[in-house]
Design a protein around this motif. Structure first.
Motif, PDB file in Angstrom:
ATOM      1  N   ASN A  68       0.823  -1.218   0.000  1.00  0.00           N
ATOM      2  CA  ASN A  68       0.000   0.000   0.000  1.00  0.00           C
ATOM      3  C   ASN A  68       0.853   1.263   0.000  1.00  0.00           C
ATOM      4  OD1 ASN A  68      -2.513  -1.466   0.210  1.00  0.00           O
ATOM      5  ND2 ASN A  68      -1.957  -1.869   2.335  1.00  0.00           N
ATOM      6  N   ALA A  69       1.893   1.253  -0.825  1.00  0.00           N
ATOM      7  CA  ALA A  69       2.828   2.380  -0.869  1.00  0.00           C
ATOM      8  C   ALA A  69       3.094   2.777  -2.317  1.00  0.00           C
ATOM      9  CB  ALA A  69       4.139   2.008  -0.183  1.00  0.00           C
ATOM     10  N   PHE A  70       3.471   4.029  -2.486  1.00  0.00           N
ATOM     11  CA  PHE A  70       3.968   4.508  -3.778  1.00  0.00           C
ATOM     12  C   PHE A  70       5.476   4.611  -3.627  1.00  0.00           C
ATOM     13  CE2 PHE A  70       5.008   7.234  -7.271  1.00  0.00           C
ATOM     14  CZ  PHE A  70       4.043   6.966  -8.234  1.00  0.00           C
ATOM     15  N   VAL A  71       6.205   3.802  -4.375  1.00  0.00           N
ATOM     16  CA  VAL A  71       7.648   3.650  -4.179  1.00  0.00           C
ATOM     17  C   VAL A  71       8.384   4.149  -5.427  1.00  0.00           C
ATOM     18  CG1 VAL A  71       9.470   2.058  -3.487  1.00  0.00           C
ATOM     19  CG2 VAL A  71       7.090   1.566  -2.876  1.00  0.00           C
ATOM     20  N   VAL A  72       9.374   5.001  -5.221  1.00  0.00           N
ATOM     21  CA  VAL A  72      10.174   5.535  -6.330  1.00  0.00           C
ATOM     22  C   VAL A  72      11.639   5.218  -6.084  1.00  0.00           C
ATOM     23  CG1 VAL A  72      10.860   7.590  -7.622  1.00  0.00           C
ATOM     24  CG2 VAL A  72       8.532   7.422  -6.715  1.00  0.00           C
ATOM     25  N   LEU A  73      12.289   4.621  -7.075  1.00  0.00           N
ATOM     26  CA  LEU A  73      13.741   4.456  -7.052  1.00  0.00           C
ATOM     27  C   LEU A  73      14.329   5.413  -8.076  1.00  0.00           C
ATOM     28  CD1 LEU A  73      16.386   3.121  -6.216  1.00  0.00           C
ATOM     29  CD2 LEU A  73      15.951   1.341  -7.924  1.00  0.00           C
ATOM     30  N   ASP A  74      15.047   6.419  -7.596  1.00  0.00           N
ATOM     31  CA  ASP A  74      15.658   7.426  -8.463  1.00  0.00           C
ATOM     32  C   ASP A  74      17.111   7.047  -8.751  1.00  0.00           C
ATOM     33  OD1 ASP A  74      15.846   9.822  -9.883  1.00  0.00           O
ATOM     34  OD2 ASP A  74      16.542  10.925  -8.112  1.00  0.00           O
ATOM     35  N   GLU A  75      17.669   7.561  -9.844  1.00  0.00           N
ATOM     36  CA  GLU A  75      19.060   7.294 -10.231  1.00  0.00           C
ATOM     37  C   GLU A  75      19.338   5.793 -10.271  1.00  0.00           C
ATOM     38  OE1 GLU A  75      21.020   9.529 -11.323  1.00  0.00           O
ATOM     39  OE2 GLU A  75      20.105  11.396 -10.631  1.00  0.00           O
ATOM     40  N   ALA A  76      18.407   5.045 -10.858  1.00  0.00           N
ATOM     41  CA  ALA A  76      18.497   3.588 -10.843  1.00  0.00           C
ATOM     42  C   ALA A  76      19.662   3.057 -11.669  1.00  0.00           C
ATOM     43  CB  ALA A  76      17.187   2.984 -11.362  1.00  0.00           C
ATOM     44  N   GLN A  77      20.243   3.892 -12.538  1.00  0.00           N
ATOM     45  CA  GLN A  77      21.411   3.436 -13.300  1.00  0.00           C
ATOM     46  C   GLN A  77      22.592   3.137 -12.399  1.00  0.00           C
ATOM     47  OE1 GLN A  77      20.356   6.577 -13.337  1.00  0.00           O
ATOM     48  NE2 GLN A  77      22.093   7.881 -12.830  1.00  0.00           N
ATOM     49  N   ASN A  78      22.564   3.652 -11.157  1.00  0.00           N
ATOM     50  CA  ASN A  78      23.654   3.425 -10.207  1.00  0.00           C
ATOM     51  C   ASN A  78      23.370   2.274  -9.249  1.00  0.00           C
ATOM     52  OD1 ASN A  78      25.370   5.432 -11.181  1.00  0.00           O
ATOM     53  ND2 ASN A  78      24.344   7.016  -9.986  1.00  0.00           N
ATOM     54  N   ALA A  79      22.307   1.518  -9.510  1.00  0.00           N
ATOM     55  CA  ALA A  79      22.034   0.302  -8.748  1.00  0.00           C
ATOM     56  C   ALA A  79      22.688  -0.875  -9.464  1.00  0.00           C
ATOM     57  CB  ALA A  79      20.533   0.069  -8.625  1.00  0.00           C
ATOM     58  N   THR A  80      23.263  -1.789  -8.717  1.00  0.00           N
ATOM     59  CA  THR A  80      23.817  -2.997  -9.326  1.00  0.00           C
ATOM     60  C   THR A  80      22.672  -3.937  -9.701  1.00  0.00           C
ATOM     61  OG1 THR A  80      24.010  -4.185  -7.224  1.00  0.00           O
ATOM     62  CG2 THR A  80      25.863  -2.767  -7.865  1.00  0.00           C
ATOM     63  N   THR A  81      22.988  -4.996 -10.433  1.00  0.00           N
ATOM     64  CA  THR A  81      21.941  -5.940 -10.843  1.00  0.00           C
ATOM     65  C   THR A  81      21.305  -6.603  -9.620  1.00  0.00           C
ATOM     66  OG1 THR A  81      23.628  -7.646 -11.146  1.00  0.00           O
ATOM     67  CG2 THR A  81      22.979  -6.399 -13.095  1.00  0.00           C
ATOM     68  N   MET A  82      22.105  -6.942  -8.616  1.00  0.00           N
ATOM     69  CA  MET A  82      21.559  -7.578  -7.418  1.00  0.00           C
ATOM     70  C   MET A  82      20.703  -6.590  -6.616  1.00  0.00           C
ATOM     71  SD  MET A  82      22.276 -10.680  -7.523  1.00  0.00           S
ATOM     72  CE  MET A  82      21.667 -11.095  -5.892  1.00  0.00           C
ATOM     73  N   GLN A  83      21.141  -5.333  -6.539  1.00  0.00           N
ATOM     74  CA  GLN A  83      20.335  -4.323  -5.846  1.00  0.00           C
ATOM     75  C   GLN A  83      19.008  -4.106  -6.556  1.00  0.00           C
ATOM     76  OE1 GLN A  83      23.194  -1.075  -5.823  1.00  0.00           O
ATOM     77  NE2 GLN A  83      23.446  -1.242  -3.595  1.00  0.00           N
ATOM     78  N   MET A  84      19.036  -4.089  -7.882  1.00  0.00           N
ATOM     79  CA  MET A  84      17.800  -3.893  -8.638  1.00  0.00           C
ATOM     80  C   MET A  84      16.832  -5.054  -8.402  1.00  0.00           C
ATOM     81  SD  MET A  84      15.973  -2.017 -10.612  1.00  0.00           S
ATOM     82  CE  MET A  84      17.093  -0.800 -11.326  1.00  0.00           C
ATOM     83  N   LYS A  85      17.333  -6.277  -8.450  1.00  0.00           N
ATOM     84  CA  LYS A  85      16.479  -7.431  -8.180  1.00  0.00           C
ATOM     85  C   LYS A  85      15.897  -7.344  -6.778  1.00  0.00           C
ATOM     86  CE  LYS A  85      16.501 -12.469  -7.695  1.00  0.00           C
ATOM     87  NZ  LYS A  85      17.328 -13.690  -7.684  1.00  0.00           N
ATOM     88  N   MET A  86      16.747  -6.999  -5.798  1.00  0.00           N
ATOM     89  CA  MET A  86      16.280  -6.860  -4.424  1.00  0.00           C
ATOM     90  C   MET A  86      15.171  -5.833  -4.326  1.00  0.00           C
ATOM     91  SD  MET A  86      16.636  -4.472  -1.717  1.00  0.00           S
ATOM     92  CE  MET A  86      18.198  -3.637  -1.971  1.00  0.00           C
ATOM     93  N   PHE A  87      15.353  -4.683  -4.988  1.00  0.00           N
ATOM     94  CA  PHE A  87      14.367  -3.608  -4.885  1.00  0.00           C
ATOM     95  C   PHE A  87      13.054  -3.992  -5.562  1.00  0.00           C
ATOM     96  CE2 PHE A  87      12.351   0.384  -6.134  1.00  0.00           C
ATOM     97  CZ  PHE A  87      12.388   1.085  -4.932  1.00  0.00           C
ATOM     98  N   LEU A  88      13.121  -4.542  -6.758  1.00  0.00           N
ATOM     99  CA  LEU A  88      11.908  -4.888  -7.496  1.00  0.00           C
ATOM    100  C   LEU A  88      11.072  -5.926  -6.752  1.00  0.00           C
ATOM    101  CD1 LEU A  88      13.329  -5.069 -11.136  1.00  0.00           C
ATOM    102  CD2 LEU A  88      11.851  -3.299 -10.194  1.00  0.00           C
ATOM    103  N   THR A  89      11.730  -6.818  -6.032  1.00  0.00           N
ATOM    104  CA  THR A  89      10.996  -7.859  -5.307  1.00  0.00           C
ATOM    105  C   THR A  89      10.441  -7.368  -3.978  1.00  0.00           C
ATOM    106  OG1 THR A  89      13.119  -8.677  -4.442  1.00  0.00           O
ATOM    107  CG2 THR A  89      12.227  -9.763  -6.400  1.00  0.00           C
TER     108      THR A  89
END
Length: 333
Positions: free
Chosen positions: A232-253
């Motif tokens: 029940n949240a609105f979530v924004v990840l900014d400057e996502a080009q600086n996330a590693t592949t593992m960080q991106m997977k962690m965040f999306l899940t």
């Protein structure tokens, strides 16, 4: 050459439309390469037939805004110049989006009303309301993060989500800052400042401070997202080009029930160490064919900051293309 005429009944509204020292008219003249001659309550448009007609349409749309009680500022003139052709959406607008004028949208927040200024921005805003997971990819100054935060605030005000969570990787942009003093919040605040700037544009200071204190609005580094379920949240990840592949997977899940997630980034501004793959580029390749995930792309033509920003981005893009061409010629030799 064509010569068109437009007359306005309300001299007060016409004065606002023209702007201080006719700066809005000058803005239209430069953009469309026409001449606007103001006499009394009439404006004469002189120029090639197509640009002259475009200028007439822009003036009519701006006057219609004023008649509807909406302001006309330089940004509004810019929007009408960019979006001079009305385009109806494939389906009706979402509940939180109010459609008006020539097929544009407005996003209502506590302090101001936000309107997309390019066709790409309009499509992006529509995607944010209609998709649970959306990506906004493009150069700096195209409004990716600003519009995402505006939509988040709008949905929070309307009770569609219970909280807003904004995050970005705490990655230094090409320089070592060393250890920062203070508590955890003091250390990460410099990295989060662009998100604070956007929120301050949409919410009064006291209300923003109260919502932060109540944890209804959270701003945190990407590393602090691990282990959380964001419901029940609105979530924004900014400057996502600086996330590693593992960080991106962690965040999306982290995406939970009743939540919306927006990922924004610029592929040309990766600050990760050499050899480390950008999680944004990897996610784009991996998730691009999933129908329920939206990808919105921006170019230098969508830059809405200072006009020089657009010219700077185009110059760097041209230089990058020339470098690639040189490298290809060297490999062929």
């Amino acid at each position: 050459m064509a010569e068109l005429f437009i007359q306005f009944d309300d001299n007060r509204l016409m004065s606002i439309l023209c702007g201080e020292y006719d700066r809005h008219l000058t803005q239209i003249e430069k953009a469309l390469e026409v001449q606007l001659l103001r006499r009394g309550n009439q404006i004469t448009i002189v120029g090639e037939e197509a640009p002259a007609q475009d200028a007439l349409d822009v003036l009519e749309a701006l006057y219609e805004r004023l008649e509807g009680g909406r302001p006309v500022e330089s940004a509004d003139v810019d929007r009408e110049l960019r979006m001079g052709h009305p385009a109806e959406p494939e389906s009706g607008p979402s509940d939180q989006l109010e459609m008006f004028g020539r097929g544009s949208y407005e996003i209502k927040t506590r302090k101001k009303v936000i309107e997309p200024r390019t066709d790409a921005q309009k499509a992006y805003v529509k995607a944010l309301f209609e998709h649970e997971l959306a990506f906004g990819i493009g150069p700096a100054g195209t409004g990716k993060t600003y519009l995402a935060v505006a939509v988040g605030v709008s949905m929070f005000i309307d009770g569609k989500v219970d909280r807003i969570i904004l995050s970005r990787p705490a990655v230094e942009a090409g320089e070592r800052l060393g250890f920062l003093p203070g508590a955890m919040e003091d250390k990460v605040d410099p990295y989060m400042q662009p998100l604070y700037d956007a929120l301050n544009d949409f919410l009064p200071g006291k209300q923003l401070a109260k919502l932060k204190e109540e944890k209804k609005i959270e701003i945190a580094p990407l590393a602090f997202m691990r282990g959380r379920t964001l419901s029940n949240a609105f979530v924004v990840l900014d400057e996502a080009q600086n996330a590693t592949t593992m960080q991106m997977k962690m965040f999306l899940t982290r995406l939970g029930e009743g939540s919306r997630m927006v990922i924004t980034g610029d592929r040309s501004q990766v600050d990760l160490p050499r050899g480390v793959q950008s999680g944004l580029a990897h996610a784009e390749q991996l998730l691009g064919n999933i129908p329920d995930i939206s990808f919105s792309y921006f170019t230098s033509s969508d830059v809405v900051r200072h006009p020089l920003v657009r010219a700077i981005i185009e110059a760097y893009d041209d230089d990058a293309q020339k470098a690639i061409a040189r490298q290809q010629r060297q490999q062929q030799q």
